[in-house]
Design an enzyme around this catalytic site. Sequence first.
Site, PDB file in Angstrom:
ATOM      1  N   PRO A  18       0.781  -1.240   0.000  1.00 39.64           N
ATOM      2  CG  PRO A  18      -0.058  -1.024   2.166  1.00 39.64           C
ATOM      3  CD  PRO A  18       0.763  -1.929   1.307  1.00 39.64           C
ATOM      4  CG  ASP A  41      -0.254   0.479 -11.475  1.00 39.39           C
ATOM      5  OD1 ASP A  41      -0.102   0.486 -12.697  1.00 39.39           O
ATOM      6  OD2 ASP A  41      -0.932  -0.365 -10.867  1.00 39.39           O
ATOM      7  CE  LYS A  63      -5.281   1.064 -15.183  1.00 42.90           C
ATOM      8  NZ  LYS A  63      -4.431   0.105 -14.786  1.00 42.90           N
ATOM      9  N   GLY A  94       0.226  -1.422  -7.166  1.00 39.12           N
ATOM     10  CA  GLY A  94      -0.054  -1.081  -5.772  1.00 39.12           C
ATOM     11  C   GLY A  94      -0.843  -2.192  -5.097  1.00 39.12           C
ATOM     12  N   GLY A  95      -0.577  -2.394  -3.811  1.00 40.49           N
ATOM     13  CA  GLY A  95      -1.340  -3.404  -3.058  1.00 40.49           C
ATOM     14  C   GLY A  95      -1.061  -4.803  -3.542  1.00 40.49           C
ATOM     15  CG  ASP A  96      -2.751  -9.285  -3.967  1.00 44.17           C
ATOM     16  OD1 ASP A  96      -1.888 -10.005  -3.433  1.00 44.17           O
ATOM     17  OD2 ASP A  96      -3.475  -9.679  -4.908  1.00 44.17           O
ATOM     18  CB  THR A 124      -4.915  -5.910  -0.347  1.00 40.76           C
ATOM     19  OG1 THR A 124      -5.806  -5.151  -1.169  1.00 40.76           O
ATOM     20  CG2 THR A 124      -5.624  -6.358   0.905  1.00 40.76           C
ATOM     21  CB  ALA A 125      -5.403  -0.518   0.074  1.00 35.90           C
ATOM     22  CG  MET A 176     -10.706   2.672  -6.894  1.00 38.12           C
ATOM     23  SD  MET A 176     -10.722   1.534  -8.282  1.00 38.12           S
ATOM     24  CE  MET A 176     -10.927  -0.040  -7.470  1.00 38.12           C
ATOM     25  N   GLY A 205      -2.964   5.590   3.400  1.00 36.49           N
ATOM     26  CA  GLY A 205      -2.668   4.603   4.435  1.00 36.49           C
ATOM     27  C   GLY A 205      -1.247   4.060   4.321  1.00 36.49           C
TER      28      GLY A 205
HETATM   29  C1  LIG Z   1      -7.112   0.330  -8.447  1.00 37.03           C
HETATM   30  S1  LIG Z   1      -7.282   0.040  -6.726  1.00 37.03           S
HETATM   31  C2  LIG Z   1      -5.892  -0.972  -6.466  1.00 37.03           C
HETATM   32  C3  LIG Z   1      -5.961  -1.775  -5.190  1.00 37.03           C
HETATM   33  C4  LIG Z   1      -4.698  -2.552  -4.928  1.00 37.03           C
HETATM   34  N1  LIG Z   1      -4.502  -3.585  -5.927  1.00 37.03           N
HETATM   35  C5  LIG Z   1      -4.704  -3.180  -3.523  1.00 37.03           C
HETATM   36  O1  LIG Z   1      -4.697  -4.427  -3.400  1.00 37.03           O
HETATM   37  O2  LIG Z   1      -4.659  -2.423  -2.556  1.00 37.03           O
HETATM   38  C6  LIG Z   1      -6.799   1.579  -6.053  1.00 37.03           C
HETATM   39  C7  LIG Z   1      -7.538   1.905  -4.754  1.00 37.03           C
HETATM   40  O3  LIG Z   1      -6.928   1.209  -3.660  1.00 37.03           O
HETATM   41  C8  LIG Z   1      -7.049   1.973  -2.490  1.00 37.03           C
HETATM   42  N2  LIG Z   1      -5.716   2.265  -1.966  1.00 37.03           N
HETATM   43  C9  LIG Z   1      -4.536   1.876  -2.484  1.00 37.03           C
HETATM   44  N3  LIG Z   1      -3.497   2.270  -1.710  1.00 37.03           N
HETATM   45  C10 LIG Z   1      -4.044   2.935  -0.681  1.00 37.03           C
HETATM   46  C11 LIG Z   1      -3.515   3.598   0.452  1.00 37.03           C
HETATM   47  N4  LIG Z   1      -2.185   3.655   0.670  1.00 37.03           N
HETATM   48  N5  LIG Z   1      -4.365   4.191   1.327  1.00 37.03           N
HETATM   49  C12 LIG Z   1      -5.706   4.137   1.124  1.00 37.03           C
HETATM   50  N6  LIG Z   1      -6.278   3.515   0.072  1.00 37.03           N
HETATM   51  C13 LIG Z   1      -5.462   2.931  -0.820  1.00 37.03           C
HETATM   52  C14 LIG Z   1      -7.801   3.249  -2.863  1.00 37.03           C
HETATM   53  O4  LIG Z   1      -9.172   3.037  -2.648  1.00 37.03           O
HETATM   54  C15 LIG Z   1      -7.488   3.343  -4.335  1.00 37.03           C
HETATM   55  O5  LIG Z   1      -8.459   4.132  -5.019  1.00 37.03           O
END
Ligand SMILES: C[S@@+](CC[C@H](N)C(=O)[O-])C[C@H]1O[C@@H](n2cnc3c(N)ncnc32)[C@H](O)[C@@H]1O
Length: 249
Positions: A18, A41, A63, A94-96, A124-125, A176, A205
């Site tokens: 995250p 990303d 994006k 980002g995240g997973d 994941t976030a 999102m 976060g």
């Molecule tokens: C396209 S999704 C990707 C999610 C990612 N694959 C994951 O597993 O966390 C992007 C969304 O993840 C959330 N997100 C990702 N990083 C974050 C962070 N550091 N703090 C809060 N929300 C986050 C937000 O809601 C953001 O709009």
Amino acid sequence: MSTASHVSGRVYLVGAGPGDPELLTLRAARLLGRADTVLHDRLVGPGVLELCRPGVELIFVGKRRAEHHMRQAEIQALMIERARAGQVVVRLKGGDPLVFGRGGEEIESLALAGIPVEVVPGITAAAGCAAQSLLPLTHRDLAQTLILATGHSQDGEPQLDWQALCRPRQTLVFYMGHAVLDRLADRLIAHGLPPDLEACLIINGTLPTARRITGTLATLPGLVREAEPLDGPALLVVGAVVGRARGPA
Ligand SMILES: C[S@@+](CC[C@H](N)C(=O)[O-])C[C@H]1O[C@@H](n2cnc3c(N)ncnc32)[C@H](O)[C@@H]1O
């Protein structure tokens, strides 16, 4: 997952976590040190990219909402081209990669092209934000179900199973969801969740700039409006567990 192929290159879909580079897996860090090309990303923090080896080709592929630097088909074509040239390609997300990350589409296109592909999971976030906030996503007394949902939609109206979301003793995490926070809160209340149910928005976060705004389904949209402009990715958490958060952010 991996697929048999005649090509010598390989693609790794790697979760970057995250934001905080300390949350990267050892395997992700090792692959960044080996990759010839890294496609990344917007949500991948600069501290993570510093782990790439000197001479790596870094390609930013987007994006932000409605602002795509490279179309999904182009990203997939580029990965295939580089792997066919024998490169180790890391697609850093980002995240997973498999949680709201289009990892499924990329796996399918690579498999169709006969490119060996592996997935390296990331935090994941929801897990990263909850950890920083000391917020238990499940709790024996409060929530036996955890739902990860997306607030994203083409026309601003999230297409979700509201009845399923509004059952009792659940924690809902919306990715999102910031841009449609008002609408999400309205729909959840209209479908039966109590207006005084705890809810919070966690922005950035795990990063030093992290911020958590806490209220209820009825009050959170107004609190967030007052705090705008808020820059960075944001996660909406709804449920009684929000009241148990003990973290600073
Ligand atoms: C396209 S999704 C990707 C999610 C990612 N694959 C994951 O597993 O966390 C992007 C969304 O993840 C959330 N997100 C990702 N990083 C974050 C962070 N550091 N703090 C809060 N929300 C986050 C937000 O809601 C953001 O709009």
